[in-house]
Design an enzyme around this catalytic site. Structure first.
Site, PDB file in Angstrom:
ATOM      1  N   HIS A  24       0.816  -0.915  -0.100  1.00 57.69           N
ATOM      2  CA  HIS A  24       0.192  -0.016   0.456  1.00 57.69           C
ATOM      3  C   HIS A  24       0.554   1.180  -0.329  1.00 57.69           C
ATOM      4  O   HIS A  24       2.471   0.934  -0.045  1.00 57.69           O
ATOM      5  CB  HIS A  24      -0.994  -0.103   1.087  1.00 57.69           C
ATOM      6  CG  HIS A  24      -0.866   0.467   2.633  1.00 57.69           C
ATOM      7  ND1 HIS A  24      -0.661   0.762   3.403  1.00 57.69           N
ATOM      8  CD2 HIS A  24       0.605  -0.430   2.951  1.00 57.69           C
ATOM      9  CE1 HIS A  24      -0.017   1.065   4.448  1.00 57.69           C
ATOM     10  NE2 HIS A  24       0.813  -0.083   4.168  1.00 57.69           N
ATOM     11  N   CYS A  43       7.068   6.519   3.781  1.00 60.88           N
ATOM     12  CA  CYS A  43       5.741   5.425   3.532  1.00 60.88           C
ATOM     13  C   CYS A  43       4.099   5.993   2.507  1.00 60.88           C
ATOM     14  O   CYS A  43       3.422   5.107   2.095  1.00 60.88           O
ATOM     15  CB  CYS A  43       4.500   5.256   5.006  1.00 60.88           C
ATOM     16  SG  CYS A  43       5.527   4.802   6.306  1.00 60.88           S
ATOM     17  N   HIS A  49       4.794   0.422  -0.519  1.00 60.18           N
ATOM     18  CA  HIS A  49       5.851  -0.081   0.144  1.00 60.18           C
ATOM     19  C   HIS A  49       5.023  -1.753   0.989  1.00 60.18           C
ATOM     20  O   HIS A  49       3.228  -1.764   0.862  1.00 60.18           O
ATOM     21  CB  HIS A  49       6.135  -0.362   1.580  1.00 60.18           C
ATOM     22  CG  HIS A  49       4.910   0.911   2.429  1.00 60.18           C
ATOM     23  ND1 HIS A  49       4.412   1.118   2.699  1.00 60.18           N
ATOM     24  CD2 HIS A  49       5.281  -0.016   3.654  1.00 60.18           C
ATOM     25  CE1 HIS A  49       4.225   2.422   3.236  1.00 60.18           C
ATOM     26  NE2 HIS A  49       4.169   1.405   4.008  1.00 60.18           N
ATOM     27  N   HIS A  90      -1.195 -11.065  -0.856  1.00 57.08           N
ATOM     28  CA  HIS A  90      -0.469 -11.027  -2.376  1.00 57.08           C
ATOM     29  C   HIS A  90      -1.332  -9.790  -2.694  1.00 57.08           C
ATOM     30  O   HIS A  90      -1.098  -9.562  -3.783  1.00 57.08           O
ATOM     31  CB  HIS A  90       0.023 -11.931  -2.957  1.00 57.08           C
ATOM     32  CG  HIS A  90       0.873 -12.701  -2.022  1.00 57.08           C
ATOM     33  ND1 HIS A  90       0.286 -13.417  -0.913  1.00 57.08           N
ATOM     34  CD2 HIS A  90       2.382 -12.841  -2.394  1.00 57.08           C
ATOM     35  CE1 HIS A  90       2.330 -13.672  -0.776  1.00 57.08           C
ATOM     36  NE2 HIS A  90       2.516 -13.759  -0.982  1.00 57.08           N
ATOM     37  N   GLU A 135       1.791  -3.969  12.146  1.00 54.67           N
ATOM     38  CA  GLU A 135       2.394  -3.893  11.652  1.00 54.67           C
ATOM     39  C   GLU A 135       3.594  -4.085  10.861  1.00 54.67           C
ATOM     40  O   GLU A 135       4.045  -5.112   9.794  1.00 54.67           O
ATOM     41  CB  GLU A 135       1.670  -2.332  11.091  1.00 54.67           C
ATOM     42  CG  GLU A 135       2.298  -2.048  10.077  1.00 54.67           C
ATOM     43  CD  GLU A 135       2.113  -0.447  10.181  1.00 54.67           C
ATOM     44  OE1 GLU A 135       2.161  -0.067   9.311  1.00 54.67           O
ATOM     45  OE2 GLU A 135       2.985   0.446  11.225  1.00 54.67           O
TER      46      GLU A 135
END
Length: 155
Positions: A24, A43, A49, A90, A135
């Site tokens: 994302h 990010c 990433h 994925h 995360e």
């Protein structure tokens, strides 16, 4: 066959884990490119990433006196398969999940999405207690379906 005492049924919590790999980009359509870069840093990389998220789904409820379960584990596994593996694993979640087309794919919003989508697939959605999204080893987000009731329409 005698039915066990139903007067006081214990409340139990069942948690199941799964791992998904997603990519994302943290980028808000409501902010300028400069603001996005300042807030999200690396990010906000235009190419995105990825993460290997560990997702914990917890259901809470009375133990059924006949089955001895809060929820059939096979049913929970099936719901998690539909939401996590089939829809998210994925995938580029920003591009492949409509929810994130207009919503920043922060870990907070990922947990909210998973929670709400799981409820759609559960035969008894009231059992869903919590979704935790790991995360990284150090960052964990938890959502329990709570909403701020103190938001005024003038905000």
């Amino acid at each position: 066959m005698e039915i066990p005492n139903r007067e006081r049924r214990p409340i139990a919590y069942l948690t199941r884990k799964a791992q998904i790999s997603c990519c994302h980009r943290l980028h808000s359509p409501f902010l300028s490119d400069n603001e996005n870069e300042l807030i999200y840093g690396k990010c906000n990389n235009v190419f995105g990433h990825g993460h290997n998220y560990i997702v914990e789904v917890t259901v809470r409820g009375p133990v059924n006196p006949l089955t001895g379960m809060v929820m059939n584990l096979e049913d929970l596994k099936d719901c998690m398969q539909k939401v996590l593996m089939d829809k998210m694993d994925h995938k580029n979640i920003d591009k492949q999940i409509e929810y994130f087309h207009k919503m920043v794919s922060t870990t907070e919003n990922v947990a909210i999405y998973i929670f709400n989508d799981l409820k759609k697939h559960m035969s008894n959605p009231e059992l869903l207690y919590e979704v935790k999204v790991h995360e990284t080893d150090k960052n964990v987000m938890c959502f329990r379906g709570e909403y701020d009731e103190n938001v005024s329409s003038a905000s």
